[in-house]
Design an enzyme around this catalytic site. Structure first.
Site, PDB file in Angstrom:
ATOM      1  N   ILE A   1     -18.850  71.082 102.678  1.00  0.00           N
ATOM      2  CA  ILE A   1     -17.666  71.309 102.134  1.00  0.00           C
ATOM      3  C   ILE A   1     -18.278  71.409 100.234  1.00  0.00           C
ATOM      4  CG2 ILE A   1     -16.716  69.280 101.906  1.00  0.00           C
ATOM      5  CD1 ILE A   1     -13.928  70.109 101.373  1.00  0.00           C
TER       6      ILE A   1
ATOM      7  N   ASP B   1     -25.613  58.605 100.638  1.00  0.00           N
ATOM      8  CA  ASP B   1     -26.157  59.659  99.396  1.00  0.00           C
ATOM      9  C   ASP B   1     -27.800  60.099 100.422  1.00  0.00           C
ATOM     10  OD1 ASP B   1     -26.623  61.079  97.142  1.00  0.00           O
ATOM     11  OD2 ASP B   1     -27.980  59.006  96.929  1.00  0.00           O
TER      12      ASP B   1
ATOM     13  N   PHE C   1     -29.043  64.073  80.313  1.00  0.00           N
ATOM     14  CA  PHE C   1     -28.228  63.919  81.290  1.00  0.00           C
ATOM     15  C   PHE C   1     -27.091  63.360  81.625  1.00  0.00           C
ATOM     16  CE2 PHE C   1     -27.381  64.131  85.652  1.00  0.00           C
ATOM     17  CZ  PHE C   1     -27.427  65.097  85.966  1.00  0.00           C
TER      18      PHE C   1
ATOM     19  N   ASN D   1     -25.482  56.540  90.455  1.00  0.00           N
ATOM     20  CA  ASN D   1     -24.684  57.338  90.286  1.00  0.00           C
ATOM     21  C   ASN D   1     -23.651  56.769  92.113  1.00  0.00           C
ATOM     22  OD1 ASN D   1     -26.386  58.436  92.278  1.00  0.00           O
ATOM     23  ND2 ASN D   1     -25.805  60.457  92.453  1.00  0.00           N
TER      24      ASN D   1
END
Length: 1385
Positions: free
Chosen positions: A1006, A432, A783, A1066
């Site tokens: 990407i 991350d 959120f 996440n």
């Protein structure tokens, strides 16, 4: 069955005409109670949810009916009791294959026809294992029992129906439906609904550190529609019924509703639930009703043990164990066939032989006898040894000071105890970005409002000063030191030249942060509030505009002086108001507890001053204002923004020819002064952040021309004014759930838009020039990763209208921004704002800043009422609540008005570039998976040296599957063509490296939309082929699901060892999918850590963890396994060779005690020491030469052919160890035990010295263990031969060993056998080290050769240049010492 019942329920709903999704609550204006009762059929909801009644309420019969199936609150984490310990522990232990194998051998040895040893002797290994493990299990279980007893006997105040009062009751006696009363700092005994709080606003604060490790306080809210809080709660008046979901382990979710006696249902959510094991903070008294108890609480359902994963080495080991089993069967079959043939050919034996048994049957018996004799060939004890070795390795990892973070007082956590060796086999690393590569300590850097960029040059200068101080301290953490205090840093003390701060230069923490983190007495309650984050230096141009807004002395000009329009002021004010309130920040101050909201202060301006502001803003209804009655005049100051703040609505920009509501006819047509038109034209011709700078200079020039005496002072005074006011205000402490929120709140505070207090229903905000205002908080839409934004719904304190403030990712907000309808002028303004904002967003991303867009929406009352009904339905739904809430939020967050954007610096962690460079040199491919913008990700990649200047960047961004397929093919062709061109310069001699030493290559970038296509079945192979040709891959705008899909794809399709590292919730799915998951205990809670295999505090620790510990753990364990297999095979073969001389009868040439204890005691400890302490390379060398990490993988320490080489070596050594004594004693009259004595002694010496040859490290511990192992053997056999007369029938060992050791032939045979057995191994090692020396030795030799070559070259060059009589300068070279001949000109 539950799914079938749900399908039946949905079909019944459809047949009844009810098209609702899920189970909704009844609110005003919604379906009546009759229709809702039809939904509460117990037949339909069984197994889906639970009903809770008050234990001492009016519904006693219903309570008794539903509470029978609910568990009590007593917990029991023990496995056993006094009565069940022995049977249950034995049952547990015999689930293991190793113990079953030992048990099978014990039972087999009790069969008389196949008995090999005394029955008691074969039981020794099994009894030792069972007793040791049982003792360990009993000790652990007793500790759990003591803990359970302590917890269950804790006392809490519970309401008693008979006494009508709260009484002390033990935790284990609490039941579902009880009312529990808690005070501050008490631990919550069960999951319960919050019904009452002593706080008047009905809020309660809890600390969840016992659950998820987070020290930030969480706010919980009393169930809505309950009586007023702040007064004592009357339980007799509580007649509600609670319907909620069944117990589950999701800490972030709770769904249900509370039904009042009148039939009205109120939705329940996670903010109403107090979880067991949490602690009440900052709240005097709370009362809750228990809904989950004991093992049904979320805390207990999340109470799982250490993570278990099977390492790659263990999988290979299982294959080798099967080969050992096959080898054992072959040897036993050989003995069985040999015995049958021997009996069949035996004629007139001189000794007694069982002639009644046929040779075939006798061979069958011998097969099972040999299974007992050769049992050690199956290294079942190896699994126990591996676990012990891994514990030793984890001990050294856990206590490595290099992996200890002094500031956080945290060390590495090894949560998975059995995959340490996988750390040495990593091939792909997925990381991350935010919080993993960066600090996740956000610092506000700059912003753009109304399409105008404010560069905040002094703020950038402040960060540069901070970094300069850090560099002067040579890596030590420092605070910002300048000529003045942090609060008085103003325009006059710093230059206004534009500058930007490189991300990798901001890598230190302030002394204040270090002091907070290193102080164990002071908990981390001021989260994300470092000094560098709080001290935001305002932009002078933006402050000047705000100062015009609140300073009546400045007269309205014609626009030539840069005076902002009323529309721009609206945008600016709304922008900072959104920064202040669109969050979940908890406010406190040193003199006020967190749950107290200060009273609103008197507005700073009087009504007359507001009239002056109306005059400046060209508002006209002063006659109406002047005729207001006194009660009306009390609230009249709030009316001035009825016009000002309504500007956010598109329709308000339509020019009108007539007067509406008393407004000035010329006002609407004067939306855009000449100054604004000139500004917009200027900014449209500028690029990126330069627009704001050009505009800023132009504005200052105009000010100087218009007002030469006062304009400059007006441009400088605002910051001084801000500082003066901030000095007088009491310091506020902000507790944010994320560093982004904290940075934005501090930025708003720097512009005097200060969040002063928060409650569940209102916010207290200071606005510049107005003072404190209470903002009614209607809803918070938090959120989530699907929406990528957060919104708050408030009633504006000045206009009284419902306003939605939203902040989120620019990719989402820009798409949701409305396209205005109506006047062409309004459309032109909005289009220009969007264009300029997009330019600024791209500029921020190129600088590596994190961007967030801010938007608003004015909602009409009718629209809000319609949305509110749907929102209440979603909130009170039990089934599909998340989907319904998502749809509700998306319905509201449309047609937004774009206000501006922010750019936040996220400082790169220290030593991240060096760590990534080392990992790449180690042959590990590093991928970055982030949700940030492409430009931000690329900037970070450059900063951390994942991208080098000579790398070729490949960008994949498309919107359809077909285009994606074509693009991937084109990129693959380009990579193949580029690889050929990159290899040419390599052959030419520059090794394809850049100036920094990194190999040039392709880097694929990407985006999330393209990645979604690339991960589909038809394109995933193309994507993998392309990524394999790239040096690195950066996936930007990726969702958590996409992160895990990428990791799974690479892991499964390429068959490589993967590692994922992240710090937030996440990243959990990615961490769990990877072979090795590493969590970073950063700024976003502990979700990643709780789901990881290893937890570290800084990204830089990865280099030591992988390159040193991973490298050593793998090589140590692999070599130890090979040594263990060698040891067993070598000793077992001695018994097998003897069978050729005893008619394959299963006899042995040693007593059974020595045979059993040889592997159990005499040679068991050296392999453990070998696996824990062996170090074939110093740690410093492994860090300096990361290539050694790759060499271990390429050398294939533990592969099939190495296994067979080890087995063959063991066969050879066993042949030497058996036949040298055999031929030495041939023809003599020695007995069986005398023959076996030198064989056992030689075998012991060979096995121990073999380890010495294989060991790369020999310490006093190794020497001590080896000496003790040898001494234990000789001591045992000597004592055994002296005292044991009948210990080993039918043989008599008395005096055998004493006699043998008194003869010189014994020592000659042992020495000759040992040398002959180990000589090939010794020669093999010497040959390997000569032909293939260690990489470290090769590197050291090459460095020495290069240094000498460089020295000679420089000396010859200096001699040739000395004739020119130039000034010599000493060459800086580590291998060259300054001297008269070592100079260059």
């Amino acid at each position: 069955m539950e799914r079938l019942q749900w399908v039946q329920h949905r079909c019944r709903q459809l047949l009844e005409g009810n098209s609702g999704r899920g189970w909704y609550s009844a609110t005003d204006g919604l379906p009546n109670k009759t229709s809702l009762d039809a939904h509460s059929s117990p037949q339909r909801v069984s197994g889906k949810r639970r009903t809770v009644f008050a234990r001492h309420g009016p519904h006693q019969q219903e309570y008794e009916a539903v509470s029978k199936c609910y568990q009590g609150n007593a917990i029991r984490t023990t496995k056993y009791s006094l009565l069940t310990f022995i049977p249950m522990n034995l049952f547990q232990q015999f689930h293991r294959a190793a113990n079953l194998y030992f048990l099978f051998l014990v039972l087999l040895n009790w069969v008389p026809v196949v008995e090999a040893f005394q029955k008691e002797i074969t039981m020794i290994p099994l009894l030792v294992v069972l007793v040791v493990i049982a003792f360990k299990d009993a000790l652990e279980d007793y500790r759990r029992y003591l803990f359970d007893r302590k917890v269950n006997n804790n006392v809490v105040r519970v309401f008693c129906g008979k006494q009508k009062a709260y009484i002390d009751q033990r935790w284990k006696d609490v039941r579902v439906g009880d009312f529990v009363r808690l005070s501050c700092n008490e631990i919550i005994p069960a999951d319960m609904l919050l019904l009452y709080s002593s706080d008047p606003r009905g809020v309660c604060y809890i600390e969840t550190a016992n659950l998820d490790g987070e020290t930030n306080l969480k706010q919980r809210q009393v169930v809505s529609d309950l009586p007023l809080q702040g007064v004592e709660f009357s339980l007799e008046s509580f007649h509600c019924r609670v319907e909620c979901e069944n117990p589950n382990n999701d800490l972030g979710r709770f769904r249900g509703y509370m039904e009042h006696p009148g039939g009205v249902r109120v939705g329940l959510h996670n903010n109403n639930l107090l979880l067991r094991s949490c602690t009440v903070r900052n709240t005097e008294t709370v009362v809750g009703m228990v809904v989950y108890t004991g093992h049904e609480t979320k805390a207990m359902m999340n109470n799982s043990g250490p993570r278990y994963k099977r390492s790659k080495l263990e999988k290979h080991l299982n294959t080798d164990i099967l080969w050992c089993v096959l080898l054992l069967i072959i040897m036993c079959l050989t003995a069985a066939i040999g015995h049958g043939l021997w009996l069949n050919n035996l004629k007139d034996p001189l000794f007694q032989v069982d002639t009644e048994t046929s040779p075939a049957l006798a061979g069958f018996y011998v097969f099972w006898t040999m299974i007992i004799v050769l049992q050690v060939l199956i290294p079942i004890s190896l699994y126990v040894s591996i676990e012990i070795v891994k514990l030793g390795q984890i001990y050294f990892i856990h206590n490595d000071l290099a992996l200890y973070n002094k500031q956080l007082d945290s060390r590495i956590q090894c949560r998975a105890l059995n995959i340490t060796e996988d750390l040495g086999q990593i091939q792909y690393l997925f990381s991350d970005k935010t919080g993993t590569l960066t600090e996740n300590k956000m610092v506000f850097r700059r912003c753009s409002i109304y399409g105008v960029e404010y560069p905040h040059e002094e703020n950038a200068r402040r960060l540069e000063v901070y970094e300069a101080e850090k560099n002067e301290e040579a890596g030590r953490s420092v605070t910002l030191k300048s000529g003045c205090s942090g609060k008085s840093l103003s325009c006059r003390s710093l230059s206004c030249q534009r500058s930007s701060v490189s991300l990798h230069t901001l890598a230190a923490e302030s002394e204040e942060e270090e002091e907070q983190l290193s102080n164990p007495i002071h908990p981390r309650t001021n989260a994300f509030c470092s000094r560098v984050a709080k001290e935001v230096v305002p932009d002078p141009e933006l402050v000047r505009k705000l100062n015009w807004f609140c300073s009546p002395e400045l007269a309205l000009s014609d626009g030539s002086s840069g005076t902002p329009s009323s529309l721009e002021l609206t945008y600016i004010t709304d922008f900072f108001l959104a920064l202040a309130i669109c969050n979940s920040v908890v406010v406190s101050s040193p003199s006020q507890p967190r749950h107290v909201v200060p009273e609103a202060r008197t507005p700073l301006k009087s009504l007359e001053e507001f009239k002056l502001m109306f005059l400046r803003l060209s508002f006209s209804p002063f006659t109406a204002l002047s005729t207001l009655s006194p009660p009306q005049m009390k609230s009249s100051p709030l009316s001035f923004t009825r016009r000002l703040f309504a500007r956010g609505k598109t329709g308000s920009f339509t020019p009108t020819n007539g007067t509406t509501d008393g407004s000035d006819p010329g006002q609407e047509s004067n939306l855009e002064p000449p100054d604004l038109r000139r500004k917009l034209d200027l900014s449209s011709r500028a690029e990126g952040g330069d627009a704001g700078q050009t505009e800023h200079r132009d504005t200052e020039d105009e000010d100087a021309k218009t007002n030469p005496d006062g304009a400059r002072q007006d441009a400088e005074d605002p910051i001084r004014e801000v500082d003066c006011e901030s000095d007088t205000n009491e310091e506020l402490l902000y507790e944010a759930e994320s560093p982004d929120e904290a940075a934005l709140v501090h930025a708003a505070q720097a512009y005097r838009c200060t969040l002063r207090g928060r409650s569940a229903e209102s916010l207290l905000v200071d606005l510049p020039g107005i003072g404190s205002l209470a903002v009614q908080l209607l809803h918070i839409l938090p959120f989530d990763s699907n929406r990528k934004k957060m919104s708050v719904v408030v009633r504006h304190p000045l206009t009284g209208r419902v306003v939605v403030y939203t902040k989120g990712a620019d990719s989402v907000i820009m798409d949701l921004a409305e396209t205005p309808k109506g006047a062409e002028q309004a459309q032109e303004i909005y289009s220009h704002i969007r264009e300029q904002t997009q330019i600024h967003l791209d500029s921020y991303a190129r600088e590596g800043l994190r961007t967030l867009c801010i938007a608003k929406k004015i909602v009409e009352e009718e629209e809000y009422e319609v949305w509110l009904k749907g929102q209440l339905l979603a909130e009170s739904s039990i089934e599909n609540r998340e989907e319904l809430l998502l749809e509700s939020a998306q319905r509201l967050e449309t047609n937004l008005t774009l206000l501006g954007t922010t750019g936040i610096v996220d400082r790169l962690q220290e030593e991240v570039p060096e760590t990534i460079e080392a990992l790449q040199r180690a042959g590990i491919k590093v991928w970055i998976l982030t949700g940030d913008k492409k430009e931000t990700a690329i900037n970070i990649a450059y900063a951390c040296k994942l991208l080098c200047p000579n790398d070729q960047l490949l960008t994949a961004s498309c919107g359809s599957k077909d285009v994606c397929a074509v693009l991937l093919e084109e990129l693959k062709v380009e990579v193949q063509r580029g690889e050929a061109s990159l290899t040419e310069p390599t052959a030419a001699g520059n090794h394809g490296e850049s100036s920094s030493g990194s190999v040039a290559g392709f880097v694929l970038v990407i985006d999330g939309r393209t990645l979604e296509w690339a991960l589909q079945e038809e394109l995933k192979n193309h994507f993998l082929e392309l990524s394999q040709g790239c040096k690195a891959v950066i996936c930007c705008r990726s969702t958590p699901l996409q992160k895990s899909q990428v990791v799974r794809l690479v892991r499964d399709q390429l068959g490589v060892m993967t590692l994922a590292v992240g710090d937030g919730a996440n990243d959990v799915s990615m961490i769990q999918v990877a072979d090795v998951g590493i969590g970073i205990s950063g700024q976003e809670g502990m979700q990643a850590v709780m789901s990881s295999d290893f937890a570290i505090s800084r990204f830089k620790h990865l280099s030591k963890l992988l390159l040193v510990h991973g490298h050593l753990c793998y090589s140590r364990l692999a070599n130890m396994i090979l040594y263990f297999i060698y040891k067993n095979v070598m000793y077992v073969n001695l018994l097998f060779w003897y069978q050729f001389f005893c008619g394959f009868s299963g006899s042995v040439m040693t007593n059974a005690w020595v045979l059993i204890l040889f592997n159990l005691l005499f040679t068991s400890v050296p392999p453990l020491i070998y696996g824990v302490l062996d170090q074939h390379m110093p740690a410093d060398t492994l860090m300096e030469l990361p290539e050694l990490y790759q060499s271990v993988q390429s050398s294939k320490v533990y592969v099939p052919y190495v296994f067979w080489i080890t087995v063959l070596d063991a066969f050879y050594q066993s042949l030497v160890c058996f036949f040298v004594p055999y031929f030495a004693l041939a023809g003599s009259s020695v007995g069986v035990l005398s023959f076996g004595s030198p064989i056992n002694a030689s075998a012991l010496l060979i096995i121990l010295l073999h380890q010495v040859i294989e060991s790369h490290t020999l310490t006093w511990i190794h020497a001590l263990v080896l000496v003790l192992s040898g001494a234990s053997y000789f001591g045992f056999v000597l004592l055994f031969g002296v005292f044991c007369v009948t210990c080993s029938p039918p043989t008599n060992p008395v005096g055998v060993e004493t006699l043998e050791m008194s003869q010189p032939l014994f020592y000659i045979v042992c020495a000759l056998t040992t040398v002959m057995a180990l000589l090939p191994r010794l020669l093999f090692r010497a040959l390997c080290n000569t032909l293939h020396p260690a990489a470290a030795l090769t590197s050291a030799q090459m460095d020495k050769v290069d240094s000498e070559r460089y020295r000679k070259k420089m000396q010859s060059w200096n001699l040739s240049q000395s004739k020119a009589n130039r000034l010599p300068v000493c060459a800086v070279n580590p291998g060259l010492e300054p001297g008269t001949n070592s100079v260059v000109s």
